[in-house]
Scaffold this active site. Structure first.
Site, PDB file in Angstrom:
ATOM      1  N   ASP A   8       0.877  -1.155   0.000  1.00 34.40           N
ATOM      2  CA  ASP A   8       0.000   0.000   0.000  1.00 34.40           C
ATOM      3  C   ASP A   8       0.925   1.217   0.000  1.00 34.40           C
ATOM      4  OD1 ASP A   8      -2.316   1.650   0.392  1.00 34.40           O
ATOM      5  OD2 ASP A   8      -1.852   1.714   2.533  1.00 34.40           O
ATOM      6  N   ASP A  10      -0.107   5.095   1.058  1.00 35.88           N
ATOM      7  CA  ASP A  10      -0.323   6.047   2.151  1.00 35.88           C
ATOM      8  C   ASP A  10      -0.256   5.347   3.498  1.00 35.88           C
ATOM      9  OD1 ASP A  10      -1.023   8.625   0.739  1.00 35.88           O
ATOM     10  OD2 ASP A  10      -2.453   7.260  -0.199  1.00 35.88           O
TER      11      ASP A  10
END
Length: 221
Positions: A8, A10
Site C-alpha cells: 500500500d 499512504d
C-alpha cells in the site's frame, strides 16, 4: 511460497496520513463542516471520491461539487507531499530485503496515479516497483479486492503467492479478500483495533523486518 510483495502507499511508504488529515480538516472546515481527527481516522484507506461522497451524505454542503472538493483535498495533499514528504522508517531497508529474496515488488493504492507518481518521485523509489496500480481506475476502491487482484496480474503472479503490506483495516480487508497473505503495520490510530487480528503477520514498524523473518514467510512458514 511467496513470489511478490505488494505495498500500500499512504501510511506504508510515506507518512501521508497526517497530510490527508490536515487537508480534509481544512477543506471541510471551509465548507462549514468542521472535521475532527476521529472523522479522519474513521475513513483511513478509503478512496478519496468515496470518502467525499460519504461525508456529503452525512453532512451535505452548499456550493462546490463533490468533484471539486475531491480536487481541493488532492491539491493540498500533493503540496504537502512535495514539501514535507519523507519515507516511513524502514521502507528503504525493507525494499532491499525483499529484492534480496528475489521477490517482485508492486504497489496497490487507493490514491490516484498522479499522486502515486508524486510520492514515488519524491521518495526516489519509482524504479523499485515493477508494477503500480491504483483504485482510481477500478469501479470500487478498497475494501474491494480488485486493486490488489489487478496489481498481482500486472506482476504476473497469482494473488495467493503475494504478500500485501497495509496500515489500515480497509486495506487489510481488500488484501485478504484478494486471497493474499497480509502484513499489517498499523496506523497509530488503529494500534488497538481488534479487527487487525485477521492479518497473517504484524509489525509495529517496517524497520522491524529482518532477513530471517522474511525468508520464513517466503517459504510459507
Amino acid at each position: 511460497m511467496l513470489a511478490a510483495v505488494i505495498f500500500d502507499m499512504d501510511g506504508v511508504l510515506i507518512d501521508s496520513e497526517p497530510f490527508w488529515q490536515r487537508a480534509q480538516m481544512a477543506v471541510f472546515s471551509e465548507l462549514g463542516h468542521p472535521h475532527s481527527e476521529a472523522d479522519c481516522d474513521s475513513t483511513i484507506g478509503i478512496r478519496i471520491d468515496q470518502l467525499v461522497a460519504h461525508w456529503y451524505r452525512l453532512r451535505p454542503w452548499v456550493g462546490p461539487s463533490q468533484e471539486e472538493v475531491v480536487q481541493r483535498i488532492l491539491d493540498r495533499v500533493n503540496a504537502l507531499i512535495l514539501s514535507e514528504g519523507q519515507p516511513k522508517a524502514g521502507v528503504l531497508e525493507a525494499l532491499a530485503l525483499i529484492e534480496a529474496q528475489g521477490l517482485k515488488v508492486g504497489l496497490a493504492t487507493s490514491s490516484p496515479f498522479a499522486m502515486v507518481e508524486a510520492v514515488l518521485g519524491k521518495l526516489g523509489i519509482r524504479d523499485r516497483f515493477l508494477a503500480v496500480h491504483s483504485a482510481e481506475v477500478e469501479r470500487f476502491g478498497k475494501p474491494h479486492p480488485d486493486v490488489y487482484i489487478h496489481a498481482a496480474e500486472k506482476l504476473g503472479v497469482l494473488p495467493m503467492h503475494c504478500l500485501a503490506i497495509e496500515d489500515s483495516f480497509t486495506g487489510l480487508l481488500a488484501a485478504k479478500a484478494a486471497s493474499m497473505r497480509a502484513l499489517i503495520v498499523p496506523d497509530p490510530a488503529l494500534l488497538n483495533d481488534p479487527r487487525l487480528a485477521i492479518a497473517d503477520h504484524r509489525l509495529d514498524c517496517l524497520s522491524e523486518l529482518d532477513a530471517e523473518q522474511l525468508a520464513s514467510w517466503v517459504a510459507g512458514k
